[in-house]
Design a protein around this motif. Structure first.
Motif, PDB file in Angstrom:
ATOM      1  N   MET A 101       0.837  -1.189   0.000  1.00 23.49           N
ATOM      2  CA  MET A 101       0.000   0.000   0.000  1.00 23.49           C
ATOM      3  C   MET A 101       0.876   1.245   0.000  1.00 23.49           C
ATOM      4  O   MET A 101       1.913   1.286   0.648  1.00 23.49           O
ATOM      5  CB  MET A 101      -0.866   0.043   1.251  1.00 23.49           C
ATOM      6  CG  MET A 101      -2.054  -0.863   1.229  1.00 23.49           C
ATOM      7  SD  MET A 101      -3.296  -0.370   0.067  1.00 23.49           S
ATOM      8  CE  MET A 101      -4.738  -0.632   1.007  1.00 23.49           C
ATOM      9  N   ASN A 102       0.445   2.239  -0.742  1.00 22.51           N
ATOM     10  CA  ASN A 102       1.077   3.549  -0.717  1.00 22.51           C
ATOM     11  C   ASN A 102       0.367   4.395   0.335  1.00 22.51           C
ATOM     12  O   ASN A 102      -0.857   4.319   0.466  1.00 22.51           O
ATOM     13  CB  ASN A 102       0.943   4.222  -2.082  1.00 22.51           C
ATOM     14  CG  ASN A 102       1.737   3.494  -3.151  1.00 22.51           C
ATOM     15  OD1 ASN A 102       2.949   3.422  -3.070  1.00 22.51           O
ATOM     16  ND2 ASN A 102       1.057   2.965  -4.149  1.00 22.51           N
ATOM     17  N   THR A 103       1.109   5.214   1.063  1.00 27.41           N
ATOM     18  CA  THR A 103       0.535   6.057   2.118  1.00 27.41           C
ATOM     19  C   THR A 103       1.119   7.456   2.022  1.00 27.41           C
ATOM     20  O   THR A 103       2.336   7.621   1.948  1.00 27.41           O
ATOM     21  CB  THR A 103       0.856   5.473   3.508  1.00 27.41           C
ATOM     22  OG1 THR A 103       0.379   4.137   3.578  1.00 27.41           O
ATOM     23  CG2 THR A 103       0.206   6.296   4.611  1.00 27.41           C
ATOM     24  N   ILE A 104       0.225   8.475   2.040  1.00 23.15           N
ATOM     25  CA  ILE A 104       0.654   9.867   2.007  1.00 23.15           C
ATOM     26  C   ILE A 104      -0.107  10.625   3.093  1.00 23.15           C
ATOM     27  O   ILE A 104      -1.341  10.672   3.077  1.00 23.15           O
ATOM     28  CB  ILE A 104       0.367  10.509   0.631  1.00 23.15           C
ATOM     29  CG1 ILE A 104       1.146   9.778  -0.460  1.00 23.15           C
ATOM     30  CG2 ILE A 104       0.700  11.999   0.648  1.00 23.15           C
ATOM     31  CD1 ILE A 104       0.818  10.208  -1.866  1.00 23.15           C
ATOM     32  N   PRO A 105       0.593  11.239   4.057  1.00 23.03           N
ATOM     33  CA  PRO A 105      -0.086  12.039   5.077  1.00 23.03           C
ATOM     34  C   PRO A 105      -0.632  13.328   4.457  1.00 23.03           C
ATOM     35  O   PRO A 105       0.025  13.960   3.639  1.00 23.03           O
ATOM     36  CB  PRO A 105       1.003  12.365   6.094  1.00 23.03           C
ATOM     37  CG  PRO A 105       2.223  11.620   5.675  1.00 23.03           C
ATOM     38  CD  PRO A 105       2.026  11.142   4.276  1.00 23.03           C
ATOM     39  N   ALA A 106      -1.843  13.716   4.863  1.00 24.74           N
ATOM     40  CA  ALA A 106      -2.472  14.920   4.304  1.00 24.74           C
ATOM     41  C   ALA A 106      -3.531  15.445   5.272  1.00 24.74           C
ATOM     42  O   ALA A 106      -3.857  14.798   6.272  1.00 24.74           O
ATOM     43  CB  ALA A 106      -3.100  14.607   2.951  1.00 24.74           C
ATOM     44  N   LYS A 107      -4.069  16.620   4.931  1.00 21.47           N
ATOM     45  CA  LYS A 107      -5.123  17.247   5.725  1.00 21.47           C
ATOM     46  C   LYS A 107      -6.294  17.578   4.815  1.00 21.47           C
ATOM     47  O   LYS A 107      -6.097  18.062   3.699  1.00 21.47           O
ATOM     48  CB  LYS A 107      -4.600  18.534   6.362  1.00 21.47           C
ATOM     49  CG  LYS A 107      -5.624  19.205   7.279  1.00 21.47           C
ATOM     50  CD  LYS A 107      -5.231  20.607   7.693  1.00 21.47           C
ATOM     51  CE  LYS A 107      -4.038  20.601   8.599  1.00 21.47           C
ATOM     52  NZ  LYS A 107      -3.784  21.930   9.197  1.00 21.47           N
ATOM     53  N   ILE A 108      -7.509  17.347   5.302  1.00 21.42           N
ATOM     54  CA  ILE A 108      -8.708  17.662   4.528  1.00 21.42           C
ATOM     55  C   ILE A 108      -8.877  19.178   4.465  1.00 21.42           C
ATOM     56  O   ILE A 108      -8.857  19.856   5.491  1.00 21.42           O
ATOM     57  CB  ILE A 108      -9.962  17.006   5.150  1.00 21.42           C
ATOM     58  CG1 ILE A 108      -9.826  15.487   5.078  1.00 21.42           C
ATOM     59  CG2 ILE A 108     -11.232  17.478   4.426  1.00 21.42           C
ATOM     60  CD1 ILE A 108     -10.929  14.727   5.786  1.00 21.42           C
ATOM     61  N   ILE A 109      -9.039  19.711   3.224  1.00 27.92           N
ATOM     62  CA  ILE A 109      -9.189  21.158   3.055  1.00 27.92           C
ATOM     63  C   ILE A 109     -10.544  21.551   2.484  1.00 27.92           C
ATOM     64  O   ILE A 109     -10.924  22.725   2.563  1.00 27.92           O
ATOM     65  CB  ILE A 109      -8.054  21.742   2.184  1.00 27.92           C
ATOM     66  CG1 ILE A 109      -8.040  21.091   0.795  1.00 27.92           C
ATOM     67  CG2 ILE A 109      -6.710  21.603   2.889  1.00 27.92           C
ATOM     68  CD1 ILE A 109      -7.125  21.785  -0.202  1.00 27.92           C
ATOM     69  N   ASN A 110     -11.278  20.589   1.922  1.00 29.24           N
ATOM     70  CA  ASN A 110     -12.589  20.913   1.351  1.00 29.24           C
ATOM     71  C   ASN A 110     -13.409  19.636   1.223  1.00 29.24           C
ATOM     72  O   ASN A 110     -12.865  18.573   0.935  1.00 29.24           O
ATOM     73  CB  ASN A 110     -12.421  21.575  -0.020  1.00 29.24           C
ATOM     74  CG  ASN A 110     -13.709  22.176  -0.546  1.00 29.24           C
ATOM     75  OD1 ASN A 110     -14.674  22.338   0.197  1.00 29.24           O
ATOM     76  ND2 ASN A 110     -13.740  22.498  -1.819  1.00 29.24           N
ATOM     77  N   ILE A 111     -14.715  19.772   1.431  1.00 31.21           N
ATOM     78  CA  ILE A 111     -15.640  18.653   1.258  1.00 31.21           C
ATOM     79  C   ILE A 111     -16.851  19.165   0.500  1.00 31.21           C
ATOM     80  O   ILE A 111     -17.495  20.128   0.928  1.00 31.21           O
ATOM     81  CB  ILE A 111     -16.092  18.054   2.610  1.00 31.21           C
ATOM     82  CG1 ILE A 111     -14.887  17.540   3.409  1.00 31.21           C
ATOM     83  CG2 ILE A 111     -17.119  16.942   2.388  1.00 31.21           C
ATOM     84  CD1 ILE A 111     -15.220  17.108   4.826  1.00 31.21           C
ATOM     85  N   LYS A 112     -17.147  18.558  -0.626  1.00 29.47           N
ATOM     86  CA  LYS A 112     -18.359  18.866  -1.389  1.00 29.47           C
ATOM     87  C   LYS A 112     -19.240  17.624  -1.313  1.00 29.47           C
ATOM     88  O   LYS A 112     -18.827  16.548  -1.721  1.00 29.47           O
ATOM     89  CB  LYS A 112     -18.020  19.185  -2.839  1.00 29.47           C
ATOM     90  CG  LYS A 112     -19.247  19.561  -3.668  1.00 29.47           C
ATOM     91  CD  LYS A 112     -18.889  19.703  -5.130  1.00 29.47           C
ATOM     92  CE  LYS A 112     -18.390  21.109  -5.390  1.00 29.47           C
ATOM     93  NZ  LYS A 112     -18.177  21.350  -6.834  1.00 29.47           N
ATOM     94  N   LYS A 113     -20.450  17.799  -0.765  1.00 27.76           N
ATOM     95  CA  LYS A 113     -21.325  16.657  -0.524  1.00 27.76           C
ATOM     96  C   LYS A 113     -22.609  16.776  -1.337  1.00 27.76           C
ATOM     97  O   LYS A 113     -23.195  17.855  -1.441  1.00 27.76           O
ATOM     98  CB  LYS A 113     -21.657  16.587   0.963  1.00 27.76           C
ATOM     99  CG  LYS A 113     -22.466  15.396   1.336  1.00 27.76           C
ATOM    100  CD  LYS A 113     -22.760  15.394   2.825  1.00 27.76           C
ATOM    101  CE  LYS A 113     -23.785  14.320   3.073  1.00 27.76           C
ATOM    102  NZ  LYS A 113     -24.711  14.616   4.097  1.00 27.76           N
ATOM    103  N   GLU A 114     -23.036  15.658  -1.898  1.00 25.74           N
ATOM    104  CA  GLU A 114     -24.304  15.564  -2.630  1.00 25.74           C
ATOM    105  C   GLU A 114     -24.930  14.236  -2.255  1.00 25.74           C
ATOM    106  O   GLU A 114     -24.357  13.182  -2.539  1.00 25.74           O
ATOM    107  CB  GLU A 114     -24.067  15.654  -4.133  1.00 25.74           C
ATOM    108  CG  GLU A 114     -25.306  15.613  -4.973  1.00 25.74           C
ATOM    109  CD  GLU A 114     -26.134  16.890  -4.888  1.00 25.74           C
ATOM    110  OE1 GLU A 114     -27.367  16.792  -4.990  1.00 25.74           O
ATOM    111  OE2 GLU A 114     -25.540  17.979  -4.732  1.00 25.74           O
ATOM    112  N   ASN A 115     -26.096  14.294  -1.626  1.00 31.41           N
ATOM    113  CA  ASN A 115     -26.751  13.089  -1.110  1.00 31.41           C
ATOM    114  C   ASN A 115     -25.801  12.372  -0.165  1.00 31.41           C
ATOM    115  O   ASN A 115     -25.338  12.940   0.800  1.00 31.41           O
ATOM    116  CB  ASN A 115     -27.259  12.200  -2.242  1.00 31.41           C
ATOM    117  CG  ASN A 115     -28.302  12.898  -3.089  1.00 31.41           C
ATOM    118  OD1 ASN A 115     -29.180  13.576  -2.557  1.00 31.41           O
ATOM    119  ND2 ASN A 115     -28.209  12.745  -4.390  1.00 31.41           N
TER     120      ASN A 115
END
Length: 131
Positions: free
Chosen positions: A1-15
């Motif tokens: 498995m490849n792993t990259i640390p990151a932070k959520i910056i945006n969420i677009k939700k539909e249903n």
């Protein structure tokens, strides 16, 4: 498995589906398509790992720029492990190693060699978040 640390910056939700954007410490943007989003306990600012199988990482010459994949990055080939069917191509990604498992046929057609720069990419629906 490849792993990259990151932070959520945006969420677009539909249903019950979300298109989540994350940023790593080098300012690279990753997009993740999440199904059953209502069951997830995530929000903007959450630090997590982006994980994905090496068999889901595709490879292209650097001249191939028009792709529908949202997650597209250039890297130098660090190593190539081969058998009669597969080639595992290792890319440098800011000191991390990203692995792609492709067929020998594809490796030969692309003429991949250690030290070459190539594009590696992965579709948004193939990424998972670990938090």
């Amino acid at each position: 498995m490849n792993t990259i640390p990151a932070k959520i910056i945006n969420i677009k939700k539909e249903n019950n589906v979300a298109f989540v954007k994350l940023q790593d410490k080098y300012k690279n943007i990753f997009s993740v398509l999440m199904l059953d989003f209502d069951k997830q306990n995530i929000d903007i600012g959450l630090e997590c790992n982006i994980i994905f199988k090496e068999s889901e990482v595709m490879v292209a010459h650097t001249q191939s720029v028009n792709l529908s994949a949202r997650n597209k990055f250039e890297g130098k080939v660090l190593n190539i492990e081969e058998d009669s069917i597969f080639a595992r191509i290792s890319f440098d990604f800011y000191g991390m190693t990203i692995n792609s498992l492709i067929t020998q046929e594809a490796k030969k057609e692309l003429n991949i060699n250690i030290g070459d720069s190539f594009i590696w990419f992965i579709k948004s629906n193939e990424l998972m978040l670990q938090y």
